[in-house]
Each structure stands twice: as structure tokens, then as C-alpha cells.
Design a protein around this motif. Sequence first.
Motif, short mmCIF file in Angstrom:
data_model
loop_
_atom_site.label_atom_id
_atom_site.label_comp_id
_atom_site.label_asym_id
_atom_site.label_seq_id
_atom_site.Cartn_x
_atom_site.Cartn_y
_atom_site.Cartn_z
N ALA A 125 0.81 -1.22 0.00
CA ALA A 125 0.00 0.00 0.00
C ALA A 125 0.85 1.26 0.00
N SER A 126 2.16 1.14 -0.20
CA SER A 126 3.01 2.32 -0.24
C SER A 126 2.82 3.05 -1.57
N SER A 127 2.47 4.32 -1.51
CA SER A 127 2.29 5.11 -2.73
C SER A 127 3.61 5.35 -3.44
N GLN A 128 4.73 5.17 -2.73
CA GLN A 128 6.06 5.40 -3.30
C GLN A 128 6.79 4.09 -3.61
N ASP A 129 6.04 2.97 -3.62
CA ASP A 129 6.63 1.68 -3.94
C ASP A 129 7.86 1.39 -3.08
N LEU A 130 7.68 1.51 -1.76
CA LEU A 130 8.81 1.37 -0.83
C LEU A 130 9.21 -0.09 -0.67
N ARG A 131 10.50 -0.35 -0.91
CA ARG A 131 11.13 -1.63 -0.60
C ARG A 131 12.33 -1.33 0.30
N VAL A 132 12.64 -2.24 1.22
CA VAL A 132 13.77 -2.04 2.12
C VAL A 132 14.60 -3.31 2.14
N ALA A 133 15.86 -3.23 1.71
CA ALA A 133 16.78 -4.36 1.72
C ALA A 133 17.52 -4.40 3.05
N PHE A 134 17.42 -5.52 3.77
CA PHE A 134 18.10 -5.70 5.06
C PHE A 134 19.21 -6.73 4.91
N THR A 135 20.34 -6.46 5.51
CA THR A 135 21.43 -7.42 5.54
C THR A 135 22.21 -7.24 6.83
N ILE A 136 23.12 -8.16 7.13
CA ILE A 136 23.88 -8.12 8.37
C ILE A 136 25.34 -7.83 8.05
N GLN A 137 25.90 -6.86 8.75
CA GLN A 137 27.28 -6.45 8.50
C GLN A 137 28.26 -7.43 9.12
N LYS A 138 29.27 -7.78 8.36
CA LYS A 138 30.31 -8.67 8.86
C LYS A 138 31.17 -7.93 9.88
N GLY A 139 31.48 -8.59 10.96
CA GLY A 139 32.28 -7.99 12.02
C GLY A 139 31.41 -7.53 13.17
N THR A 140 30.52 -6.57 12.91
CA THR A 140 29.68 -6.01 13.98
C THR A 140 28.45 -6.84 14.25
N GLY A 141 27.90 -7.49 13.21
CA GLY A 141 26.60 -8.13 13.35
C GLY A 141 25.45 -7.15 13.33
N HIS A 142 25.74 -5.89 12.98
CA HIS A 142 24.67 -4.88 12.92
C HIS A 142 23.71 -5.18 11.77
N LEU A 143 22.44 -4.86 11.99
CA LEU A 143 21.46 -4.95 10.92
C LEU A 143 21.50 -3.64 10.12
N LEU A 144 21.81 -3.76 8.83
CA LEU A 144 21.87 -2.60 7.94
C LEU A 144 20.70 -2.64 6.98
N TYR A 145 20.28 -1.46 6.51
CA TYR A 145 19.20 -1.43 5.53
C TYR A 145 19.42 -0.32 4.52
N LEU A 146 18.84 -0.55 3.33
CA LEU A 146 18.93 0.39 2.22
C LEU A 146 17.56 0.46 1.57
N PRO A 147 16.89 1.64 1.55
CA PRO A 147 15.55 1.73 0.99
C PRO A 147 15.52 2.04 -0.51
N TYR A 148 14.53 1.47 -1.16
CA TYR A 148 14.17 1.80 -2.54
C TYR A 148 12.86 2.59 -2.44
N PHE A 149 12.83 3.81 -2.97
CA PHE A 149 11.70 4.72 -2.70
C PHE A 149 11.49 5.61 -3.92
#
Length: 428
Positions: free
Chosen positions: A102-126
Motif C-alpha cells: 500500500a506504499s504510494s512510493q513503492d517502498l522496498r527495504v533491503a536488510f542485511t547483516i554487517q560482517k564484524g559487527t553483526g549490525h542490521l543494515l538497511y537500504l531503501p528503494y523509494f
Amino acid sequence: MFSRHIKMLLACLVAFFSVVIAKPTQIPTLINRNSTCPILQTKGGITRHLGISRPRKFETVWIWSLDSEGSLSWKDLGSSTGWQTYNSSLFISAPEVLNVWASSQDLRVAFTIQKGTGHLLYLPYFGGKWESADTWHDLGGRFTYRPATISGRTGLSGVFSVTEKGELLYSSLENQYFLPLEWNDWVSMGTGVTGEVAVASADSGTWEVVGLVNGTYQHGLTDYQGTPAVWTDLGLPPNSVELGWPKIFAIPDFRSSGNPRPYIDVVVVTDGVAWHKFFNGTAWPEEWTRLPPSHDGLEITNSQELLIGYGTSISPIYPSNAYLFSRGSDNCVYQNQFGYSGYDPTTGDTYMDWLGWNNLWCPTGDDNVTTDTRQSPLAIAAIAQFDNRFDFVFETPSEALEHAQVYHYNGTFESVVPEWEAVEGRPL
């Protein structure tokens, strides 16, 4: 005791410098100095090194590939542009992509895990483009399994991820209407979790979660706000030893006298055998039901993907079918569909069940070799809302990539023969 601590410290230092030295031009940007050791791979013996997704733009299909050192590359199959590599960081998992319905801007969000830290990173498509070519946002944490994402039919969305200590954390998306995105603080959904969790929804903001919790399969009921999950123990299939990570789907009960709770099915593979447990809107059964084998052999543990759709239109807004894809020990790719199976004219009840397996691909020539049953080279995704198209990408035993688009017009994969094409030039 002192000597043991020194040995552990030296091991961590060696692991830490292996991250830094491996590729000097791709040093992870964030290293948690307070952590015990750098996180260099996902747990469970499974590397989720392939990913696939797409926006509404019909000809666009994104695929991701993670190499053995943590370098992540991606390609748009609808573009003449070749593979592109993210040089800002190293990773331990190919992206899991959130599709914000239902996003009017066709929002997609790519999630991945950073090597070393284990942090969850994300990059949006908007708004028809990625926010950045290579600038990832950081949600912190120390995660060791691929995350699970969910979006309800009004666009309420969230992400679940399991930490290195087995705690299941959840964060909800605060806004979907502009960038930068805003996420609420992580909240705990419980501890004792092993492996990836899966999540489904049949309405705007109720989440159905399933995972291996304290050695048994459990279903958790929570919501968009992150209300503490109510867990139900589903038990284990009989005599199970090797426990695969569960999959789940949820379908609304559309009957006029229907239950407010949806139909839910949980699918697991244990010791190479597929099982499921069906929630009829009121109660879970005591026992697991075994699915017929896809072939004369076993299923590869954790190679399964479970997707939802109409049968003639792929969308989780009002789903009425589910599609299970599995890789067999013969290395072939199989598909099974959960859908309409019968009608009782006396009561007016309709029945749904798994309808049977179809073969989508089998290896030939040099690819016709036995497979490592602990590895999951298969990555599959359904493409997109308001059409009836599936896109698949998977890795052959010889490390080649194959892609196919499948259309079906009768709500079933019966008689469907995919046309597979090689995806060339992947960085290795």
C-alpha cells in the motif's frame, strides 16, 4: 584460567584482523569494540548467499550474491548494466527485502547483516530508485541469522531478527511516506531462539511468528506495535533429530460465519522429511501431518521457500493460496500448492490442503551430482502484486546461477514448464 582467557583473546584478535585485512578497500565501517568477538558468519551452517526481489516496475528483477569473503554484489536482470558491488562494507547474509504494501512510493527495504559487527543494515528503494548506491543505514544489534520482514495490507511494517545470544528482537517502521525512514526502538519478543524465524500476517497489523524456541517449534502472536508475544508450543514431529527452520503463512477466513483468527499453516523439514501443522482459526492440532515426499528421496534442510498469493494474482493483501518450493536430495527443484481441495454441499464448507508436487528443474550433465544436505543454495521469490508471475533464481552445484519467470493462469503450477536462463558474470 588466565591462560584460557589469553587464548580466547588471541583467537578474537586473529578473527578481528582477518575482517580488516581480507579486503583493505572494503573494511566494515562499524566495529563494536564492546563485543566479545567479531561476527564473521551466520549461525547454523547455512549461508544465505542469494537474494531476489523486485519493485512494481514490471521488467525489473533484482538479484544479490554474497561471496565467501563477505563481498555483496547485485544485478538488475531488466537492465543492461552488469553486476555492481557494494564497497562500503562486508556482509554475512544476502538481503531480505521488505515490501511495504500500500506504499504510494513503492517502498522496498533491503536488510542485511554487517560482517564484524553483526549490525542490521538497511537500504531503501523509494519513489522508483534506491536512496543510495552504497550508503547503508545502521539499526545496530548483534545478529547472526537472516532477518524476517513483514508488512500488513495497510502498510504497517516491521522486522524481526535473532541475536547471537538467541534473543528475538523486533522493530516497527514509524513512517513509510518519506525518507529518511524512521524505526522504533528494538523490543524483545523472547529468548532461547535458534535459527531463522518466519512471520506472516492476514490483516493490517497482527503478526504470526514461528521459530525454534528452547528446542521446540513455537508460534508467537504479536502485533505491529511490538506487544509482548503470546507463545504456543507446537511440539516436534515424531522422532525428529535434525530440525529445520520453520516457514509460515496466514490466510483470512472469508466465510460470513468465519473466525476472526486466520487459517495458519506452519511447514518444517526435519531429517529431510516435510511436515506441516494447520491452525483452523480456532485451535492447533496435537500432531504434525507428514507431507508426501517431493521425489524418491529427502528434502534438503532449510532449502524451502513459502510464498502466498491468490493463485491468479500474487499479493498478500487477500491471499487465498500458498506456494511451497523445495530442493530435493536429487538437487531438483519442486513446488507444492496449498489451496482449494474440495467442497461439502451439505454443510457448505470448503476444504483446503496441499495439492501435490510439481517438478520445476532438475540438473543435467556436470550439475548432476550429489548435494551437501546442510547447505541451501536455493533462493526463490514471488513477483509482484496484481499479476500472476513468479521469478526464481537458484545456484547449480557448479556455482552457476539460473533464473526463470513463470506465468500461470489457472491457479496452479500443474503443466508449467519454466524456461531457465543463465545469469552470467557473477563476481566470485
